[in-house]
Design a protein around this motif. Structure first.
Motif, mmCIF file in Angstrom:
data_model
loop_
_atom_site.group_PDB
_atom_site.id
_atom_site.type_symbol
_atom_site.label_atom_id
_atom_site.label_comp_id
_atom_site.label_asym_id
_atom_site.label_seq_id
_atom_site.Cartn_x
_atom_site.Cartn_y
_atom_site.Cartn_z
ATOM 1 N N LEU A 162 0.812 -1.211 0.000
ATOM 2 C CA LEU A 162 0.000 0.000 0.000
ATOM 3 C C LEU A 162 0.846 1.261 0.000
ATOM 4 N N ARG A 163 1.864 1.279 0.827
ATOM 5 C CA ARG A 163 2.706 2.472 0.915
ATOM 6 C C ARG A 163 3.410 2.743 -0.412
ATOM 7 N N GLY A 164 3.888 1.701 -1.065
ATOM 8 C CA GLY A 164 4.540 1.876 -2.356
ATOM 9 C C GLY A 164 3.572 2.396 -3.400
ATOM 10 N N ALA A 165 2.356 1.829 -3.430
ATOM 11 C CA ALA A 165 1.350 2.269 -4.401
ATOM 12 C C ALA A 165 0.917 3.706 -4.126
ATOM 13 N N MET A 166 0.779 4.063 -2.856
ATOM 14 C CA MET A 166 0.406 5.426 -2.500
ATOM 15 C C MET A 166 1.483 6.416 -2.907
ATOM 16 N N ARG A 167 2.734 6.034 -2.706
ATOM 17 C CA ARG A 167 3.837 6.928 -3.067
ATOM 18 C C ARG A 167 3.862 7.163 -4.573
ATOM 19 N N ARG A 168 3.746 6.085 -5.347
ATOM 20 C CA ARG A 168 3.801 6.226 -6.805
ATOM 21 C C ARG A 168 2.631 7.050 -7.337
ATOM 22 N N MET A 169 1.424 6.786 -6.843
ATOM 23 C CA MET A 169 0.270 7.520 -7.341
ATOM 24 C C MET A 169 0.300 8.973 -6.883
ATOM 25 N N SER A 170 0.839 9.227 -5.694
ATOM 26 C CA SER A 170 0.952 10.609 -5.211
ATOM 27 C C SER A 170 1.909 11.404 -6.087
ATOM 28 N N VAL A 171 2.970 10.761 -6.541
ATOM 29 C CA VAL A 171 3.931 11.430 -7.419
ATOM 30 C C VAL A 171 3.281 11.760 -8.761
ATOM 31 N N VAL A 172 2.507 10.837 -9.297
ATOM 32 C CA VAL A 172 1.799 11.097 -10.555
ATOM 33 C C VAL A 172 0.830 12.255 -10.377
ATOM 34 N N ALA A 173 0.107 12.267 -9.247
ATOM 35 C CA ALA A 173 -0.816 13.372 -8.957
ATOM 36 C C ALA A 173 -0.067 14.693 -8.899
ATOM 37 N N ALA A 174 1.116 14.675 -8.282
ATOM 38 C CA ALA A 174 1.924 15.898 -8.190
ATOM 39 C C ALA A 174 2.330 16.387 -9.576
ATOM 40 N N GLY A 175 2.640 15.456 -10.479
ATOM 41 C CA GLY A 175 3.000 15.839 -11.847
ATOM 42 C C GLY A 175 1.874 16.579 -12.544
ATOM 43 N N PHE A 176 0.640 16.078 -12.396
ATOM 44 C CA PHE A 176 -0.505 16.749 -13.010
ATOM 45 C C PHE A 176 -0.770 18.096 -12.342
ATOM 46 N N LEU A 177 -0.616 18.155 -11.023
ATOM 47 C CA LEU A 177 -0.880 19.404 -10.308
ATOM 48 C C LEU A 177 0.132 20.480 -10.689
#
Length: 228
Positions: A162-177
């Motif tokens: 979960l932590r790994g998936a959250m980190r990766r998806m959070s980074v993708v979200a940051a890219g869009f933001l």
């Protein structure tokens, strides 16, 4: 009395497991529909000669690029969903709601793809697309957080999943933001969607190498039920 209580708990567990399985199948079906809609919206090049056909395809290059980006984005969501949800054995009301809203963003993506592939008004088109993808990523992160908070996973699930998936998806979200304000200054804002995750991966890898793997070892010892 104890037997009746145990039976009730067993029935509740079975019902929650069936709900989680149906939610996963529903997610797979919606993702498949979203990908199909992407392909259906692709413009078909026209022309009676090779040159005319090539020129027509070139004229639609923005639409084809938007399709490729959206396909990669939706596929990344599905991969993350598949990686995590094969360990999910239960669901609750909040999890169901978050999943429905996340799927809504994926279904909107083909429409957002048509918008960003259009001519003119680059900033408005780009920002709309980026917001849709940012919201989708945030909703997925919230889904992962709820899985951990409510312990909706099966015993023996990899502790760092979960932590790994959250980190990766959070980074993708940051890219869009990050790309949203950049789009106000330049059409090269697309690069944020590649550079932010890429730079994050390099930094994370460097930290692991400097720590001699201690960070990875520590992550595998953590549990999903951490409430922080």
């Amino acid at each position: 009395m104890a037997h009746s209580t145990d039976q009730q708990l067993s029935e509740d567990t079975e019902i929650r497991a069936v709900a989680a399985e149906r939610l996963t199948f529903f997610g797979d079906a919606v993702v498949a529909i979203a990908l199909t809609l992407l392909a259906l919206e692709l413009p078909v090049p026209e022309g009676s000669t090779n040159s005319e056909l090539w020129d027509s395809a070139t004229d639609h290059r923005d639409a084809y690029m938007a399709f490729a980006i959206s396909f990669v984005v939706i596929a990344a969501h599905w991969r993350a969903h598949h990686r995590v949800f094969r360990y999910v054995t239960s669901s609750n009301r909040l999890m169901t709601s978050l999943t429905v809203y996340w799927l809504l963003m994926l279904v909107i993506t083909p429409f957002a793809t048509d918008v960003i592939g259009g001519d003119g008004a680059f900033q408005a088109r780009f920002i709309f697309y980026a917001i849709v993808q940012f919201v989708a990523c945030v909703l997925f992160v919230l889904m992962l957080r709820e899985i951990g908070r409510a312990a909706l996973y099966r015993p023996g699930t990899p502790p760092d999943l979960l932590r790994g998936a959250m980190r990766r998806m959070s980074v993708v979200a940051a890219g869009f933001l990050v790309s949203i304000p950049v789009a106000l200054a330049t059409e090269w804002a697309y690069l944020c969607w590649i550079l932010v995750p890429g730079i994050s991966a390099v930094i994370f890898g460097a930290r692991l190498r400097r720590s001699g793997g201690d960070a990875a070892t520590a992550a595998t010892t953590e549990t999903f039920t951490d409430k922080d």
